[in-house]
Enzyme design. Sequence first.
Site, PDB file in Angstrom:
ATOM      1  N   TYR A 407       0.860  -1.246   0.071  1.00 40.69           N
ATOM      2  CA  TYR A 407       0.203   0.045  -0.015  1.00 40.69           C
ATOM      3  C   TYR A 407       1.027   1.263  -0.113  1.00 40.69           C
ATOM      4  CZ  TYR A 407      -4.078   2.880   1.520  1.00 40.69           C
ATOM      5  OH  TYR A 407      -5.437   3.667   1.510  1.00 40.69           O
ATOM      6  N   CYS A 408       0.745   2.382  -0.991  1.00 43.87           N
ATOM      7  CA  CYS A 408       1.385   3.516  -1.247  1.00 43.87           C
ATOM      8  C   CYS A 408       2.847   3.127  -1.244  1.00 43.87           C
ATOM      9  CB  CYS A 408       0.964   4.236  -0.076  1.00 43.87           C
ATOM     10  SG  CYS A 408       1.636   6.011  -0.208  1.00 43.87           S
ATOM     11  N   ILE A 409       3.774   3.773  -0.268  1.00 39.97           N
ATOM     12  CA  ILE A 409       5.184   3.639  -0.051  1.00 39.97           C
ATOM     13  C   ILE A 409       5.436   2.226   0.223  1.00 39.97           C
ATOM     14  CG2 ILE A 409       5.270   4.286   2.300  1.00 39.97           C
ATOM     15  CD1 ILE A 409       7.863   5.669   1.607  1.00 39.97           C
ATOM     16  N   GLY A 411       3.939  -0.300  -1.104  1.00 43.26           N
ATOM     17  CA  GLY A 411       4.040  -0.856  -2.386  1.00 43.26           C
ATOM     18  C   GLY A 411       5.341  -0.475  -3.088  1.00 43.26           C
TER      19      GLY A 411
END
Length: 673
Positions: A407-409, A411
């Site tokens: 998720y986000c960073i 990821g």
Amino acid sequence: MAKRPTVPPPPMIGPRKAGRPTSAKPRAAKAAAPVEDKPAPKPVKARVAKSPPPPRVEAKPAPQPAPAPEPAPVATEVPAAFTMGADQRQMLETLSLNIAKAAMTAQSAIAEAALSQADRPAALSPDPFNVGPAMTSVMTSLASRPDKLFSAQADLFNRYMDLWASTTRRAAGDEPAAAPSKDKRFKDPAWSENPMFDVMRQSYLVTSDWMNGLIASAEDVEPLTKRRAEFFTKLLTDAFSPSNFLASNPVALKAMAETNGESLVKGMQNFAADLERGMGKLQISQADYGKFVVGENVATAPGQVVWRDELFELIQFDAATDQQRAIPLLIFPPWINKFYIMDLQPENSLIRWLSAQGFTVFVCSWVNPDKDKAEFGFDDYLEKGIYRAVEKALEQSGSKTLNTVGYCIGGTLMGAALAHMAAKKDKRVAATTFFAAQHDFAEAGDLLLFTDEHWLSEVEQQMDAAGGVLPGAAMAETFNALRANDLIWSFFVSNYLMGKSPAAFDLLFWNADQTRMPKRLHLDYLRSMYGQNRLSKGEFEIGGLTVDLSKVTIPLYFQASREDHIAPMNSVYRSARAFSNAAVTLTLAGSGHIAGVINPPSANKYQHWTHDALPATLAEWQAAAAEHPGSWWPHWANWLHDKSGDWIAARDPKTGPLKPIEPAPGAYVKVKS
């Protein structure tokens, strides 16, 4: 000549203000002589000319009571008028006292803030974002084209002429009042119904639109320099909106009048509390933070912490079905925030929903790093984070492979880890999903403005002053600046000008619960990803290897959001294409960075788009994509079921090889910055 009887002044009605001298009697005494004597000279002249006999002069006292009837009309009108005036005076007194109280509260808070900041070092730079050179470049470009400037000035003049013409027609009744604005700042009918505020509103919109358009029209300016000038011009024009000032905000003025100034007192109390909470630096409250407690009314999905070390806690959540898929799911949230964005309330909990679909859900709950983690970098988060969490989740579940979510960073790190695994022939991860994650940062949006070397030098000094970590509030300020009207000025107006208490909103409570960032990791992330885009170029080094995203061949699912301001959809699309040899499925969700991801099917909100292919551009993909109402979660669950093996008996976190340490949500998520 006989003395004329004097008529006493009407008695004062209502209490006199303490400490304030009453000048009614002295003024009456001084004014009485000239007032009574001025009409007297004419009769005297007439008497001298006609030589009136004394008896006629003596006879005048009889009609002297005639002046008495003159106060009579006043006496019949004054009481009603003065009674209304007394009420109004009382209201004005209360309003004045409250305004004074509000001013003193604000003054005291500012004085205390100044004292608390006195021993701290001054700002590192008067222009930390390097806006000056950007504006100089833009203005130089505009000045080199006088015809464009002349055309822009003529355009502004014409806009104002249209505005005044429309205002004149409206005042004459030849044109209906303007419809309420769609702009959230001016949605109250008072902005359009009151002619003065309507003109003020429209004048501001004309000017700000013109100014932003002028900066955007500059030519022959380096793209990032121009974007920096545009961004900060927008911040400036947003800040000077009439809605942000008490005297020019009809809604705030109405609230002040209706409450006799109590709204302003409450607003300044909110202001003082936010200054105190920020230890002398204003931290605008976005939610009623006292209404939520992690583990009590947010982050309540049942489960167990089954592993804890210096970098993360591994949480396994309870099964919600009798059977579960054989291949478990391990989620890596961003370490900038805390994992419970996926478990705010039972009705919108992604974790609970996944458990109800029959998946064994593990979550890596990152530690909130302190000074001892200042030198932790990507290598540490790969080896001690990704690899160790994968190892422990497999050990606990008894599976040979698992699926992951980044998720986000989180990821971004997961994508680099997949490339590292591909280079090492490590096949423990069977499939991966990315939520709002970037790997190609060429079009990473306005966050690119915060990653030039001038600003990074400022950030580095800020982290050094904090002992080697970036304070959580610093990241919050950056993200808030990306949506200043929604995340700064709307709360400024509501909290301070209107005196309202922040709402009990779980999402904004989570948004303010930021974590710290290790210096080494954060600077490497900003320089390597945003600054140099090394991961997508195949130049990023991690775990002793230079990784290549094109070597990843496992199935991937990418989720992007149409209105995402942190991970723009075009940036996510470029990231999906960077995994050129993987089987990639991409879904575009409605809404933004958070609501686009956290959108349970039961809410029946927004929409999503799907398309099997990944053409060269996002525009081509959108042109061929099919739109579907509601959440994208079911579409993803179908994809995930296909990658998660057979059904087996549900797993119990309490009976696995790893012994439970404490119930979810664990200890790390409760550590405040």
